[in-house]
Design a protein around this motif. Structure first.
Motif, PDB file in Angstrom:
ATOM      1  N   LEU A  85      54.691  -6.195 138.373  1.00 27.69           N
ATOM      2  CA  LEU A  85      54.954  -4.793 138.079  1.00 27.69           C
ATOM      3  C   LEU A  85      54.495  -4.415 136.677  1.00 27.69           C
ATOM      4  O   LEU A  85      53.982  -3.317 136.463  1.00 27.69           O
ATOM      5  CB  LEU A  85      56.448  -4.500 138.249  1.00 27.69           C
ATOM      6  N   ARG A  86      54.649  -5.328 135.737  1.00 27.54           N
ATOM      7  CA  ARG A  86      54.174  -5.055 134.374  1.00 27.54           C
ATOM      8  C   ARG A  86      52.653  -4.918 134.360  1.00 27.54           C
ATOM      9  O   ARG A  86      52.102  -4.060 133.698  1.00 27.54           O
ATOM     10  CB  ARG A  86      54.640  -6.161 133.424  1.00 27.54           C
ATOM     11  N   ASP A  87      51.972  -5.802 135.127  1.00 28.53           N
ATOM     12  CA  ASP A  87      50.512  -5.728 135.199  1.00 28.53           C
ATOM     13  C   ASP A  87      50.066  -4.409 135.820  1.00 28.53           C
ATOM     14  O   ASP A  87      49.102  -3.786 135.377  1.00 28.53           O
ATOM     15  CB  ASP A  87      49.965  -6.901 136.022  1.00 28.53           C
ATOM     16  N   ALA A  88      50.787  -4.000 136.880  1.00 33.83           N
ATOM     17  CA  ALA A  88      50.431  -2.747 137.548  1.00 33.83           C
ATOM     18  C   ALA A  88      50.628  -1.557 136.626  1.00 33.83           C
ATOM     19  O   ALA A  88      49.833  -0.612 136.618  1.00 33.83           O
ATOM     20  CB  ALA A  88      51.266  -2.578 138.816  1.00 33.83           C
ATOM     21  N   ALA A  89      51.696  -1.615 135.831  1.00 33.63           N
ATOM     22  CA  ALA A  89      51.965  -0.512 134.908  1.00 33.63           C
ATOM     23  C   ALA A  89      50.938  -0.452 133.784  1.00 33.63           C
ATOM     24  O   ALA A  89      50.565   0.620 133.315  1.00 33.63           O
ATOM     25  CB  ALA A  89      53.368  -0.656 134.326  1.00 33.63           C
ATOM     26  N   SER A  90      50.454  -1.628 133.356  1.00 28.96           N
ATOM     27  CA  SER A  90      49.483  -1.660 132.265  1.00 28.96           C
ATOM     28  C   SER A  90      48.069  -1.372 132.746  1.00 28.96           C
ATOM     29  O   SER A  90      47.194  -1.056 131.959  1.00 28.96           O
ATOM     30  CB  SER A  90      49.523  -3.025 131.570  1.00 28.96           C
ATOM     31  N   GLN A  91      47.814  -1.508 134.069  1.00 27.02           N
ATOM     32  CA  GLN A  91      46.499  -1.238 134.638  1.00 27.02           C
ATOM     33  C   GLN A  91      46.638  -0.226 135.778  1.00 27.02           C
ATOM     34  O   GLN A  91      46.630  -0.593 136.949  1.00 27.02           O
ATOM     35  CB  GLN A  91      45.859  -2.532 135.150  1.00 27.02           C
ATOM     36  N   ALA A  93      45.941   2.777 138.553  1.00 26.43           N
ATOM     37  CA  ALA A  93      44.849   2.946 139.516  1.00 26.43           C
ATOM     38  C   ALA A  93      43.751   3.834 138.939  1.00 26.43           C
ATOM     39  O   ALA A  93      44.012   4.764 138.177  1.00 26.43           O
ATOM     40  CB  ALA A  93      45.395   3.548 140.809  1.00 26.43           C
ATOM     41  N   LEU A  94      42.514   3.500 139.295  1.00 25.81           N
ATOM     42  CA  LEU A  94      41.371   4.331 138.936  1.00 25.81           C
ATOM     43  C   LEU A  94      41.071   5.247 140.113  1.00 25.81           C
ATOM     44  O   LEU A  94      40.568   4.803 141.141  1.00 25.81           O
ATOM     45  CB  LEU A  94      40.156   3.457 138.626  1.00 25.81           C
ATOM     46  N   ARG A  95      41.367   6.506 139.956  1.00 28.07           N
ATOM     47  CA  ARG A  95      41.204   7.493 141.031  1.00 28.07           C
ATOM     48  C   ARG A  95      39.790   8.071 140.983  1.00 28.07           C
ATOM     49  O   ARG A  95      39.335   8.529 139.948  1.00 28.07           O
ATOM     50  CB  ARG A  95      42.248   8.594 140.862  1.00 28.07           C
ATOM     51  N   LEU A  96      39.103   8.014 142.117  1.00 31.89           N
ATOM     52  CA  LEU A  96      37.753   8.551 142.208  1.00 31.89           C
ATOM     53  C   LEU A  96      37.690   9.482 143.410  1.00 31.89           C
ATOM     54  O   LEU A  96      37.916   9.069 144.545  1.00 31.89           O
ATOM     55  CB  LEU A  96      36.739   7.417 142.381  1.00 31.89           C
ATOM     56  N   VAL A  97      37.408  10.770 143.136  1.00 31.61           N
ATOM     57  CA  VAL A  97      37.358  11.773 144.191  1.00 31.61           C
ATOM     58  C   VAL A  97      35.893  12.167 144.400  1.00 31.61           C
ATOM     59  O   VAL A  97      35.255  12.711 143.495  1.00 31.61           O
ATOM     60  CB  VAL A  97      38.198  13.017 143.841  1.00 31.61           C
ATOM     61  N   VAL A  98      35.374  11.876 145.586  1.00 30.42           N
ATOM     62  CA  VAL A  98      33.954  12.040 145.872  1.00 30.42           C
ATOM     63  C   VAL A  98      33.761  13.072 146.975  1.00 30.42           C
ATOM     64  O   VAL A  98      34.396  12.993 148.031  1.00 30.42           O
ATOM     65  CB  VAL A  98      33.319  10.706 146.302  1.00 30.42           C
ATOM     66  N   GLU A 119      36.027  -2.633 142.623  1.00 27.64           N
ATOM     67  CA  GLU A 119      37.013  -2.379 141.569  1.00 27.64           C
ATOM     68  C   GLU A 119      38.423  -2.534 142.144  1.00 27.64           C
ATOM     69  O   GLU A 119      38.820  -1.795 143.049  1.00 27.64           O
ATOM     70  CB  GLU A 119      36.821  -0.974 141.002  1.00 27.64           C
ATOM     71  N   PRO A 120      39.213  -3.504 141.663  1.00 30.54           N
ATOM     72  CA  PRO A 120      40.536  -3.757 142.264  1.00 30.54           C
ATOM     73  C   PRO A 120      41.528  -2.615 142.081  1.00 30.54           C
ATOM     74  O   PRO A 120      42.479  -2.490 142.838  1.00 30.54           O
ATOM     75  CB  PRO A 120      41.017  -5.027 141.545  1.00 30.54           C
ATOM     76  N   ARG A 121      41.311  -1.758 141.079  1.00 27.06           N
ATOM     77  CA  ARG A 121      42.245  -0.656 140.833  1.00 27.06           C
ATOM     78  C   ARG A 121      41.779   0.647 141.475  1.00 27.06           C
ATOM     79  O   ARG A 121      42.393   1.689 141.266  1.00 27.06           O
ATOM     80  CB  ARG A 121      42.419  -0.455 139.334  1.00 27.06           C
ATOM     81  N   LEU A 122      40.713   0.592 142.261  1.00 33.19           N
ATOM     82  CA  LEU A 122      40.140   1.800 142.836  1.00 33.19           C
ATOM     83  C   LEU A 122      41.098   2.477 143.814  1.00 33.19           C
ATOM     84  O   LEU A 122      41.677   1.833 144.692  1.00 33.19           O
ATOM     85  CB  LEU A 122      38.838   1.455 143.574  1.00 33.19           C
ATOM     86  N   ARG A 123      41.230   3.791 143.647  1.00 35.41           N
ATOM     87  CA  ARG A 123      41.863   4.632 144.660  1.00 35.41           C
ATOM     88  C   ARG A 123      40.853   5.713 145.015  1.00 35.41           C
ATOM     89  O   ARG A 123      40.635   6.652 144.252  1.00 35.41           O
ATOM     90  CB  ARG A 123      43.160   5.257 144.155  1.00 35.41           C
ATOM     91  N   HIS A 282      33.884   9.466 133.410  1.00 33.23           N
ATOM     92  CA  HIS A 282      34.587   8.636 134.382  1.00 33.23           C
ATOM     93  C   HIS A 282      33.885   7.276 134.491  1.00 33.23           C
ATOM     94  O   HIS A 282      32.694   7.206 134.790  1.00 33.23           O
ATOM     95  CB  HIS A 282      34.606   9.325 135.743  1.00 33.23           C
ATOM     96  N   PRO A 283      34.610   6.165 134.241  1.00 35.72           N
ATOM     97  CA  PRO A 283      33.940   4.849 134.220  1.00 35.72           C
ATOM     98  C   PRO A 283      33.291   4.463 135.541  1.00 35.72           C
ATOM     99  O   PRO A 283      32.237   3.819 135.548  1.00 35.72           O
ATOM    100  CB  PRO A 283      35.084   3.884 133.861  1.00 35.72           C
ATOM    101  N   LEU A 284      33.886   4.842 136.664  1.00 38.57           N
ATOM    102  CA  LEU A 284      33.301   4.476 137.953  1.00 38.57           C
ATOM    103  C   LEU A 284      32.071   5.320 138.270  1.00 38.57           C
ATOM    104  O   LEU A 284      31.114   4.831 138.886  1.00 38.57           O
ATOM    105  CB  LEU A 284      34.346   4.598 139.065  1.00 38.57           C
TER     106      LEU A 284
END
Length: 291
Positions: A85-91, A93-98, A119-123, A282-284
């Protein structure tokens, strides 16, 4: 069997790992009687003994060994949960709307986005529609980018920018129902077999029409499709032969079970990313543009 209490299971797990109830009591900071009571209630709920006498000590029964193994999984996962949970809070999600135009081949969309999909944090949120509607949403920053088959003309009222992502030559494909006939005397055969084409508004349609003129072929058109996926679906089911970007040849053949019958020399489909800012933040999106 009654639903057992996880506190009872936890006391049992500690006793199994520590090798006895006295050591478990020391580890937990409670009386030995408390540990033995918790474990006895667990055994009653499960309907089986978990410990057996072994001289002056206790040993796990067969059922106890199974329970201890399962408890290991349960409580080791539980112990790891705060770190996760700490890792999730510190990283976050990277939201990408296409936004994706109807005419752009969907297999090509996947190819264009392949370097961001890992990208593991991709939404990822994808919206499909007409170029005008998607550009309006882009201008209002409801989209991060638009994927399309054409560059967008400069507009003083809209700060939008076209970024080329590549191109692919066009080839012709057919199901088994038409492949043999279409391959004979190609491309003149396209005047005899049923042909499916992208709708007139697709960027690739005009180059296709010019190619027919150069080859002196009057195609037997039986269908026109604004949606590229529908065109391929109807073509794969035998309605007619159809053009497609050769860049996705392997995926096209595997998914739709069609055969390539010939190439459309001199005709290419181009792909673009449209953004609302010249310098993309946007990084992605940046990752897509440099691939």
């Amino acid at each position: 069997m009654q639903s057992f209490n996880y506190r009872h299971l936890y006391y049992f797990w500690v006793a199994a790992r520590e090798g006895g109830m006295a050591r478990a009591a020391d580890r937990l900071g409670v009386a030995v009687q408390t540990v033995s009571t918790q474990i006895r209630e667990l055994e009653q709920n499960l309907g089986t003994a978990l410990f057996k006498p072994a001289g002056r000590a206790l040993a796990l029964t067969d059922a106890g060994q199974i329970a201890a193994a399962r408890a290991d999984q349960i409580f080791q996962l539980g112990e790891a949960l705060p770190d996760l949970l700490r890792d999730a809070a510190s990283q976050p999600a990277l939201r990408l709307v296409v936004g994706i135009t109807d005419e752009l081949p969907k297999l090509v969309v996947h190819r264009l986005m392949h370097n961001v999909l890992a990208e593991p944090r991709l939404r990822l949120l994808c919206r499909q529609g007409s170029i005008d509607d998607l550009l309006a949403d882009l201008a209002l920053h409801r989209l991060d980018l638009v994927l399309t088959d054409r560059a967008v003309a400069p507009n003083p009222n809209l700060r939008i920018y076209s970024h080329p992502l590549g191109a692919s030559e066009i080839a012709w494909y057919a199901s088994a129902a038409h492949a043999a006939q279409a391959q004979r005397d190609f491309p003149q055969s396209l005047a005899k077999v049923p042909v499916l084409l992208p709708a007139p508004q697709a960027a690739v349609r005009m180059p296709l029409d010019l190619w027919f003129e150069r080859e002196a072929v009057q195609p037997r058109i039986v269908g026109e499709f604004a949606d590229s996926a529908l065109l391929k679906t109807f073509g794969a089911n035998g309605m007619g032969v159809f053009p497609a970007a050769e860049i996705v040849h392997d995926e096209l053949v595997a998914r739709y079970q069609v055969r390539q019958i010939g190439r459309c020399r001199g005709v290419s489909e181009r792909f673009y990313a449209i953004t609302a800012e010249k310098r993309v933040a946007h990084p992605l999106v940046q990752k897509m543009l440099v691939s």
